[in-house]
Scaffold this motif. Structure first.
Motif, PDB file in Angstrom:
ATOM      1  N   THR A 196      10.452  10.345  30.318  1.00 13.20           N
ATOM      2  CA  THR A 196      11.552   9.393  30.496  1.00 13.20           C
ATOM      3  C   THR A 196      12.861   9.865  29.875  1.00 13.20           C
ATOM      4  N   GLY A 197      12.804  10.866  28.972  1.00 11.79           N
ATOM      5  CA  GLY A 197      14.007  11.273  28.265  1.00 11.79           C
ATOM      6  C   GLY A 197      14.501  10.213  27.312  1.00 11.79           C
ATOM      7  N   SER A 198      13.616   9.324  26.912  1.00  8.71           N
ATOM      8  CA  SER A 198      13.965   8.225  26.014  1.00  8.71           C
ATOM      9  C   SER A 198      13.823   8.664  24.562  1.00  8.71           C
ATOM     10  N   CYS A 199      14.065   7.716  23.650  1.00 13.23           N
ATOM     11  CA  CYS A 199      13.847   7.943  22.228  1.00 13.23           C
ATOM     12  C   CYS A 199      13.034   6.780  21.672  1.00 13.23           C
ATOM     13  N   ALA A 200      12.351   7.023  20.567  1.00 20.51           N
ATOM     14  CA  ALA A 200      11.515   5.982  19.954  1.00 20.51           C
ATOM     15  C   ALA A 200      11.310   6.305  18.487  1.00 20.51           C
ATOM     16  N   LEU A 215       0.811  -1.216   0.000  1.00 22.55           N
ATOM     17  CA  LEU A 215       0.000   0.000   0.000  1.00 22.55           C
ATOM     18  C   LEU A 215       0.847   1.271   0.000  1.00 22.55           C
ATOM     19  N   GLY A 216       2.056   1.182   0.476  1.00 18.21           N
ATOM     20  CA  GLY A 216       2.916   2.352   0.589  1.00 18.21           C
ATOM     21  C   GLY A 216       3.835   2.166   1.774  1.00 18.21           C
ATOM     22  N   SER A 217       4.348   3.245   2.315  1.00 19.28           N
ATOM     23  CA  SER A 217       5.234   3.137   3.466  1.00 19.28           C
ATOM     24  C   SER A 217       5.086   4.355   4.363  1.00 19.28           C
ATOM     25  N   ILE A 218       5.393   4.144   5.638  1.00 20.23           N
ATOM     26  CA  ILE A 218       5.363   5.208   6.635  1.00 20.23           C
ATOM     27  C   ILE A 218       6.806   5.561   6.982  1.00 20.23           C
ATOM     28  N   PRO A 219       7.253   6.792   6.723  1.00 24.91           N
ATOM     29  CA  PRO A 219       8.600   7.185   7.138  1.00 24.91           C
ATOM     30  C   PRO A 219       8.670   7.310   8.660  1.00 24.91           C
ATOM     31  N   LEU A 220       9.613   6.625   9.269  1.00 26.57           N
ATOM     32  CA  LEU A 220       9.799   6.661  10.715  1.00 26.57           C
ATOM     33  C   LEU A 220      11.111   7.369  11.036  1.00 26.57           C
ATOM     34  N   ARG A 221      11.095   8.181  12.088  1.00 27.54           N
ATOM     35  CA  ARG A 221      12.318   8.832  12.571  1.00 27.54           C
ATOM     36  C   ARG A 221      12.476   8.573  14.056  1.00 27.54           C
ATOM     37  N   LEU A 222      13.701   8.638  14.511  1.00 27.76           N
ATOM     38  CA  LEU A 222      13.986   8.448  15.923  1.00 27.76           C
ATOM     39  C   LEU A 222      13.792   9.785  16.634  1.00 27.76           C
ATOM     40  N   ALA A 274       4.013   5.542  23.519  1.00 32.04           N
ATOM     41  CA  ALA A 274       5.447   5.834  23.404  1.00 32.04           C
ATOM     42  C   ALA A 274       5.679   7.333  23.336  1.00 32.04           C
ATOM     43  N   LYS A 275       4.886   8.026  22.525  1.00 31.97           N
ATOM     44  CA  LYS A 275       5.035   9.479  22.385  1.00 31.97           C
ATOM     45  C   LYS A 275       4.806  10.177  23.727  1.00 31.97           C
ATOM     46  N   GLN A 276       3.800   9.734  24.462  1.00 24.39           N
ATOM     47  CA  GLN A 276       3.491  10.350  25.756  1.00 24.39           C
ATOM     48  C   GLN A 276       4.613  10.138  26.763  1.00 24.39           C
ATOM     49  N   THR A 296      17.817   6.128  26.787  1.00 26.20           N
ATOM     50  CA  THR A 296      17.175   4.818  26.788  1.00 26.20           C
ATOM     51  C   THR A 296      16.182   4.758  25.632  1.00 26.20           C
ATOM     52  N   LEU A 297      15.750   3.565  25.324  1.00 27.49           N
ATOM     53  CA  LEU A 297      14.903   3.340  24.150  1.00 27.49           C
ATOM     54  C   LEU A 297      13.510   2.873  24.551  1.00 27.49           C
ATOM     55  N   ILE A 298      12.500   3.427  23.899  1.00 28.03           N
ATOM     56  CA  ILE A 298      11.152   2.877  23.980  1.00 28.03           C
ATOM     57  C   ILE A 298      10.966   2.026  22.731  1.00 28.03           C
ATOM     58  N   SER A 299      10.811   0.731  22.919  1.00 26.90           N
ATOM     59  CA  SER A 299      10.817  -0.216  21.805  1.00 26.90           C
ATOM     60  C   SER A 299       9.411  -0.440  21.256  1.00 26.90           C
ATOM     61  N   LEU A 300       9.278  -0.249  19.938  1.00 29.68           N
ATOM     62  CA  LEU A 300       8.025  -0.480  19.220  1.00 29.68           C
ATOM     63  C   LEU A 300       8.291  -1.467  18.082  1.00 29.68           C
TER      64      LEU A 300
END
Length: 277
Positions: free
Chosen positions: A220-224, A159-166, A213-215, A179-183
């Motif tokens: 947490t100062g994490s990234c996702a 169908l297409g693609s979703i661009p994801l960024r950290l 994760a966004k919330q 630290t990482l929030i894992s999805l």
């Protein structure tokens, strides 16, 4: 007899590999092994000989295989006969993991209802393996996935693609120590997450919800890895420097002989599902 045990047995007999069978069935390898052991215990025989990566059917396994295939085929025919009259031309059940619903499918549903006034949709949120199972059992008509299941009886369409960024919220500090929030977006994101974890960052949260994760980023100062276009709606989101863009593919998946295939193809013409922005 649990038909899921027979399906697992058939898949292992095809692939001759527990790992590949697990990938095809969207299960863990331990779950596949557990199902085979349970089936062997019920029958009181060994179905496979296991010598390292060399897995072969025993004589008992060879004898069971045609019966298992016939039982699964008969069960599917019975389900088809019972459920056929329940299908309506304007009714469709659609399933996806929470990540996909939160990014684009909600908007797609709104668009569908605006164009098809009599449309009835059942929207399901569940894990990949549950949705694939429901697809085979005809409890689900359409599965929107980040990776198409590798099964001959299923049709899929890119169908297409979703661009994801950290992303992160914190504008200060050492980016390499976040630290990482894992999805679980897919294989590409897993590889990128492994690179982050190799820097001894650690995981602060594992979740199937992009909204959660966004919330949690802010506190947490994490990234996702989140959809790139979310930054337009959330100006506090900051792209982690030197992080790569992941173009996460999105697929529509359905049974090849689905009674709803004509409706599925009609709805997939809606451009809202082309999600690369």
């Amino acid at each position: 007899m649990d038909t899921e045990l027979l399906k697992t047995f058939i898949e292992v007999s095809k692939t001759r590999h527990f790992g590949r069978a697990a990938e095809s069935l969207y299960l863990t390898q331990s779950a596949v092994s557990s199902r085979i052991r349970l089936l062997e215990n019920q029958l009181g025989v060994n179905l496979f000989t296991r010598h390292r990566n060399n897995i072969r059917l025993t004589q008992s396994g060879e004898q069971l295989l045609p019966y298992a295939e016939n039982l699964i085929s008969t069960w599917q025919q019975a389900r088809n006969a019972v459920t056929k009259n329940n299908y309506k031309n304007n009714t469709l059940s659609i399933g996806a993991v929470a990540l996909i619903w939160e990014t684009k499918l909600n908007d797609w549903l709104e668009s569908l209802y605006s164009q098809h006034k009599n449309l009835q949709i059942e929207a399901r949120i569940a894990s990949r393996n549950i949705l694939v199972q429901h697809l085979h059992e005809r409890q689900l008509d359409l599965f929107i996935a980040t990776e198409p299941p590798k099964m001959d009886e299923l049709s899929s369409e890119l169908l297409g693609s979703i661009p994801l960024r950290l992303f992160t919220y914190d504008k200060k500090g050492n980016d390499k120590k976040r630290t990482l929030i894992s999805l679980d977006w897919g294989v590409d994101s897993v590889q990128q997450e492994q690179e982050i974890l190799s820097q001894n960052n650690g995981i602060s949260l594992i979740t199937s919800s992009a909204n959660m994760a966004k919330q949690m980023l802010k506190n947490t100062g994490s990234c996702a890895f989140l959809p790139e276009y979310w930054q337009q709606q959330n100006h506090d989101l900051k792209i982690v420097p030197q992080s790569a863009t992941i173009h996460q593919s999105i697929y529509a998946v359905w049974l090849q002989n689905s009674e709803q295939e004509s409706l599925i193809r009609k709805l997939l013409k809606n451009p809202v599902l082309v999600v690369d922005e």
